[in-house]
Design a protein around this motif. Structure first.
Motif, short mmCIF file in Angstrom:
data_model
loop_
_atom_site.label_atom_id
_atom_site.label_comp_id
_atom_site.label_asym_id
_atom_site.label_seq_id
_atom_site.Cartn_x
_atom_site.Cartn_y
_atom_site.Cartn_z
N VAL A 1 0.87 -1.18 0.00
CA VAL A 1 0.00 0.00 0.00
C VAL A 1 0.91 1.23 0.00
CG1 VAL A 1 -1.70 1.33 1.30
CG2 VAL A 1 -1.84 -1.16 1.28
N ASP A 2 0.65 2.16 -0.89
CA ASP A 2 1.42 3.39 -0.93
C ASP A 2 0.75 4.45 -0.07
OD1 ASP A 2 3.42 2.45 -2.64
OD2 ASP A 2 2.21 2.88 -4.41
N LEU A 3 1.57 5.15 0.72
CA LEU A 3 1.10 6.26 1.54
C LEU A 3 1.64 7.55 0.95
CD1 LEU A 3 1.88 4.83 5.11
CD2 LEU A 3 -0.22 4.59 3.78
N GLU A 4 0.96 8.66 1.21
CA GLU A 4 1.40 9.94 0.67
C GLU A 4 1.29 11.02 1.74
OE1 GLU A 4 -0.17 12.80 -2.86
OE2 GLU A 4 -0.01 10.68 -3.33
N SER A 5 2.22 11.96 1.70
CA SER A 5 2.17 13.10 2.62
C SER A 5 1.51 14.27 1.90
CB SER A 5 3.57 13.49 3.09
OG SER A 5 4.28 14.10 2.05
N SER A 6 1.13 15.29 2.64
CA SER A 6 0.48 16.46 2.03
C SER A 6 1.43 17.20 1.09
CB SER A 6 -0.03 17.40 3.12
OG SER A 6 1.04 17.83 3.93
N SER A 7 2.75 17.01 1.26
CA SER A 7 3.73 17.65 0.38
C SER A 7 4.06 16.80 -0.84
CB SER A 7 5.00 17.97 1.15
OG SER A 7 5.60 16.77 1.61
N GLY A 8 3.37 15.65 -0.99
CA GLY A 8 3.59 14.79 -2.14
C GLY A 8 4.61 13.69 -1.93
N GLY A 9 5.19 13.59 -0.74
CA GLY A 9 6.14 12.52 -0.44
C GLY A 9 5.44 11.16 -0.40
N ARG A 10 6.21 10.11 -0.63
CA ARG A 10 5.63 8.76 -0.65
C ARG A 10 6.39 7.82 0.27
NH1 ARG A 10 1.69 8.00 -4.31
NH2 ARG A 10 1.53 9.54 -5.94
N ALA A 11 5.65 6.88 0.84
CA ALA A 11 6.21 5.79 1.63
C ALA A 11 5.38 4.56 1.29
CB ALA A 11 6.13 6.10 3.13
N ARG A 12 5.87 3.39 1.62
CA ARG A 12 5.17 2.15 1.26
C ARG A 12 5.03 1.25 2.47
NH1 ARG A 12 6.31 -0.61 -4.24
NH2 ARG A 12 4.67 0.84 -4.72
N VAL A 13 3.84 0.65 2.61
CA VAL A 13 3.58 -0.37 3.62
C VAL A 13 3.58 -1.72 2.89
CG1 VAL A 13 1.95 -1.28 5.32
CG2 VAL A 13 2.22 1.19 5.05
N THR A 14 4.35 -2.66 3.41
CA THR A 14 4.42 -4.01 2.83
C THR A 14 4.21 -5.03 3.94
OG1 THR A 14 6.80 -4.20 3.19
CG2 THR A 14 6.08 -3.26 1.08
N GLY A 15 4.09 -6.28 3.56
CA GLY A 15 4.03 -7.37 4.53
C GLY A 15 2.89 -7.26 5.51
N LEU A 16 1.72 -6.80 5.07
CA LEU A 16 0.57 -6.72 5.97
C LEU A 16 0.15 -8.11 6.40
CD1 LEU A 16 -1.36 -3.97 4.06
CD2 LEU A 16 -0.55 -3.79 6.42
N VAL A 17 0.00 -8.30 7.72
CA VAL A 17 -0.39 -9.59 8.29
C VAL A 17 -1.36 -9.37 9.43
CG1 VAL A 17 1.75 -10.80 7.68
CG2 VAL A 17 1.59 -9.59 9.84
N THR A 18 -2.15 -10.41 9.71
CA THR A 18 -3.08 -10.37 10.85
C THR A 18 -2.58 -11.29 11.95
OG1 THR A 18 -4.47 -12.25 10.20
CG2 THR A 18 -4.99 -10.10 9.21
N ASP A 19 -3.25 -11.23 13.08
CA ASP A 19 -2.94 -12.16 14.18
C ASP A 19 -3.85 -13.38 14.14
OD1 ASP A 19 -5.34 -11.00 15.00
OD2 ASP A 19 -4.63 -10.50 17.00
#
Length: 173
Positions: free
Chosen positions: A113-131
């Protein structure tokens, strides 16, 4: 090491699924947003509620970047690379599901999942898992509650308050 601060928040919003439940977190103030869907052969719709949003908390990142991992079961946060803890409280996402008592479910999370900041920066979430272990099943009261976490990958190019939508799809088996 040149550090930039990040306040990192991952917001949830479940994606629509034909036979599953759709969880909508439409307004940031609405913590009880519900979605519903019917599976073939089921008279009871699934209802999904986001109880807690995924939050990686505050960190600073150096020129080489790094990763913040959040364990869904324990809520423990692990930092790697050039990441420095700036305090705050990291929180696993918590989802609650209601439907037909005893029914088996399928919970689907995306690979990234890609995340974005209000200034247009990007970060990525990977490896999403549940319990969740094995095949999830609604209890005799028709309820199931689970947590999820993942890994936030950051580089030093941008700083900011990162937000995004993480599709959480829940379907009858």
């Amino acid at each position: 090491m040149n550090l930039r601060s990040f306040l990192v928040l991952g917001l949830l919003l479940a994606a629509p699924s034909g036979a599953g439940a759709q969880c909508l977190l439409c307004a940031k103030d609405d913590s009880s947003a519900f979605g519903s869907g019917r599976a073939a052969g089921r008279d009871t719709p699934l209802h999904v509620e986001i109880e807690t949003q995924l939050d990686f908390s505050r960190v600073a990142v150096g020129a080489m970047g790094g990763e913040v991992a959040l364990d869904p079961a324990t809520g423990a946060r692990r930092l790697s690379g050039q990441i420095v803890d700036l305090g705050g409280y990291a929180v696993s996402g918590v989802v609650s599901v209601r439907g037909a008592p005893g029914a088996e479910l399928r919970v689907i999370l995306p690979p990234t999942v890609d995340l974005e900041s209000s200034s247009g920066g990007r970060a990525r979430v990977t490896g999403l898992v549940t319990d969740l272990a094995g095949v999830p099943r609604l209890g005799p009261d028709g309820r199931l509650r689970f947590r999820f976490g993942g890994r936030l990958q950051l580089d030093a190019r941008d700083d900011g308050d990162y937000r995004g939508r993480i599709p959480v799809t829940v379907e009858y088996q």
